[in-house]
Each structure stands twice: as structure tokens, then as C-alpha cells.
Design a protein around this motif. Structure first.
Motif, PDB file in Angstrom:
ATOM      1  N   ILE A  61       0.849  -1.181   0.000  1.00 32.33           N
ATOM      2  CA  ILE A  61       0.000   0.000   0.000  1.00 32.33           C
ATOM      3  C   ILE A  61       0.888   1.235   0.000  1.00 32.33           C
ATOM      4  O   ILE A  61       2.000   1.218   0.533  1.00 32.33           O
ATOM      5  N   THR A  62       0.387   2.303  -0.583  1.00 34.58           N
ATOM      6  CA  THR A  62       1.116   3.562  -0.596  1.00 34.58           C
ATOM      7  C   THR A  62       1.001   4.225   0.772  1.00 34.58           C
ATOM      8  O   THR A  62       0.065   3.945   1.534  1.00 34.58           O
ATOM      9  N   PRO A  63       1.915   5.119   1.103  1.00 39.72           N
ATOM     10  CA  PRO A  63       1.846   5.796   2.407  1.00 39.72           C
ATOM     11  C   PRO A  63       0.537   6.556   2.626  1.00 39.72           C
ATOM     12  O   PRO A  63      -0.005   6.544   3.741  1.00 39.72           O
ATOM     13  N   ASP A  64       0.003   7.188   1.579  1.00 41.10           N
ATOM     14  CA  ASP A  64      -1.256   7.912   1.758  1.00 41.10           C
ATOM     15  C   ASP A  64      -2.420   6.943   1.971  1.00 41.10           C
ATOM     16  O   ASP A  64      -3.400   7.266   2.657  1.00 41.10           O
ATOM     17  N   SER A  65      -2.314   5.738   1.436  1.00 39.01           N
ATOM     18  CA  SER A  65      -3.321   4.707   1.710  1.00 39.01           C
ATOM     19  C   SER A  65      -3.265   4.284   3.168  1.00 39.01           C
ATOM     20  O   SER A  65      -4.301   4.066   3.801  1.00 39.01           O
ATOM     21  N   LEU A  97       5.892  -5.863   6.272  1.00 38.28           N
ATOM     22  CA  LEU A  97       6.227  -4.557   5.714  1.00 38.28           C
ATOM     23  C   LEU A  97       5.017  -3.631   5.604  1.00 38.28           C
ATOM     24  O   LEU A  97       5.093  -2.454   5.947  1.00 38.28           O
ATOM     25  N   PHE A  98       3.886  -4.156   5.139  1.00 34.88           N
ATOM     26  CA  PHE A  98       2.765  -3.294   4.793  1.00 34.88           C
ATOM     27  C   PHE A  98       1.560  -3.371   5.737  1.00 34.88           C
ATOM     28  O   PHE A  98       0.823  -2.405   5.870  1.00 34.88           O
ATOM     29  N   GLN A 100       1.376  -5.223   9.090  1.00 34.59           N
ATOM     30  CA  GLN A 100       1.593  -5.381  10.517  1.00 34.59           C
ATOM     31  C   GLN A 100       1.398  -4.093  11.332  1.00 34.59           C
ATOM     32  O   GLN A 100       0.846  -4.157  12.437  1.00 34.59           O
ATOM     33  N   PRO A 101       1.812  -2.920  10.837  1.00 33.61           N
ATOM     34  CA  PRO A 101       1.598  -1.708  11.645  1.00 33.61           C
ATOM     35  C   PRO A 101       0.122  -1.466  12.011  1.00 33.61           C
ATOM     36  O   PRO A 101      -0.164  -0.975  13.099  1.00 33.61           O
ATOM     37  N   PHE A 102      -0.805  -1.846  11.127  1.00 35.29           N
ATOM     38  CA  PHE A 102      -2.226  -1.736  11.468  1.00 35.29           C
ATOM     39  C   PHE A 102      -2.564  -2.669  12.617  1.00 35.29           C
ATOM     40  O   PHE A 102      -3.275  -2.309  13.551  1.00 35.29           O
ATOM     41  N   ASP A 103      -2.062  -3.880  12.527  1.00 38.16           N
ATOM     42  CA  ASP A 103      -2.438  -4.902  13.491  1.00 38.16           C
ATOM     43  C   ASP A 103      -1.874  -4.622  14.875  1.00 38.16           C
ATOM     44  O   ASP A 103      -2.507  -4.944  15.878  1.00 38.16           O
ATOM     45  N   VAL A 104      -0.716  -4.005  14.943  1.00 35.62           N
ATOM     46  CA  VAL A 104      -0.158  -3.624  16.241  1.00 35.62           C
ATOM     47  C   VAL A 104      -1.137  -2.686  16.944  1.00 35.62           C
ATOM     48  O   VAL A 104      -1.454  -2.863  18.119  1.00 35.62           O
TER      49      VAL A 104
END
Length: 142
Positions: A61-65, A97-98, A100-104
Motif C-alpha cells: 500500500i502507498t503511504p497515503d493509503s 512490511l505493509f 503489521q503496523p495496522f495490526d499492532v
């Protein structure tokens, strides 16, 4: 404005939403999916609900996404979002990379689980008291 990159299917039944994503996502595809989801969430009138996101085939995903999805999570939380199941391999490079940050973040604020497939995810949500997709073979056989 760019053409949307990233595809999804969205199913909703009672308290449960199932999103299956594919490809590499840009902001336009993200906004389309979020708009679709928000329209359905709004019909629930703040009733408790849950999501299953199958992101096994998401390539990035793009950073803005990323920002748009994060904002969407905040909106959903204000409207009854209570549980989340991720269908993926949490050891894969794409996930780490794309996604996991959401899941944290999600693990800190809602009931969170991993599943091997959508059918297992539906079973997890049923055990948590959510209703929908009683005949989950329709989703599992996607």
C-alpha cells in the motif's frame, strides 16, 4: 487523480464484514473501499460489528493509503467496531512490511485474531458473539 490500483470484494451480513484484498493499493482504491465500507457501517446505527480482512494477496500500500486506512479505523471505532480477524501469514515479508503496523494498533484497541481462512475467521467471530454468515461455506469457497 490516478486510476485505482488494488482490488477488493466486500461482503456484509448482520454484524460481520468480510473484505478480501488483492494487488498493490493506491489511495484511490483505498478511498473506494473505505467509502463502500463506511456506507454499510453507517446503516448499523452504531451497533457492535466486526471485520475480517483477508490480505494474503495484498502486495503493498502507498503511504497515503496507510493514512486513509488509519483514519477509517478511527471512524469505525466511533461507530461500533469491536473485533477484527486478519487472514494472512503473519510471517510473510509483505505482511510485516505493509500490514503489521495496522495490526499492532488493532491488537491494543479491539478483540484481534489471526485466521488461516475466512471460514475460520467467521467461526472466531461467532464465538465472540457476532452474527452473520451462518452458512460460511459461501465465503469460504470464494
Amino acid at each position: 487523480m490516478f486510476e485505482p490500483h488494488g482490488q477488493y470484494t466486500l461482503a456484509h451480513d448482520n454484524d460481520i464484514f468480510v473484505l478480501v484484498g488483492n494487488g498493490a493499493w493506491n489511495l484511490e482504491a483505498t478511498q473506494a473501499a473505505i467509502s463502500h465500507i463506511n456506507g454499510l457501517v453507517d446503516t448499523l446505527n452504531n451497533r457492535r460489528h466486526a471485520f475480517i480482512f483477508d490480505t494474503q494477496r495484498v502486495e503493498g500500500i502507498t503511504p497515503d493509503s496507510f493514512v486513509a486506512w488509519s483514519d477509517a479505523i478511527s471512524y469505525w471505532l466511533q461507530h461500533g467496531f469491536a473485533a477484527f480477524v486478519r487472514v494472512t501469514d503473519p510471517e510473510s515479508a509483505n505482511y510485516k512490511l505493509f500490514i503489521q503496523p495496522f495490526d499492532v494498533r488493532l491488537q491494543e484497541i479491539v478483540e484481534f485474531s489471526y485466521a488461516q481462512d475466512v471460514a475460520q475467521g467467521i467461526g472466531i467471530l461467532h464465538q465472540l458473539g457476532f452474527s452473520g454468515f451462518v452458512d460460511n461455506a459461501v465465503i469460504a469457497g470464494r
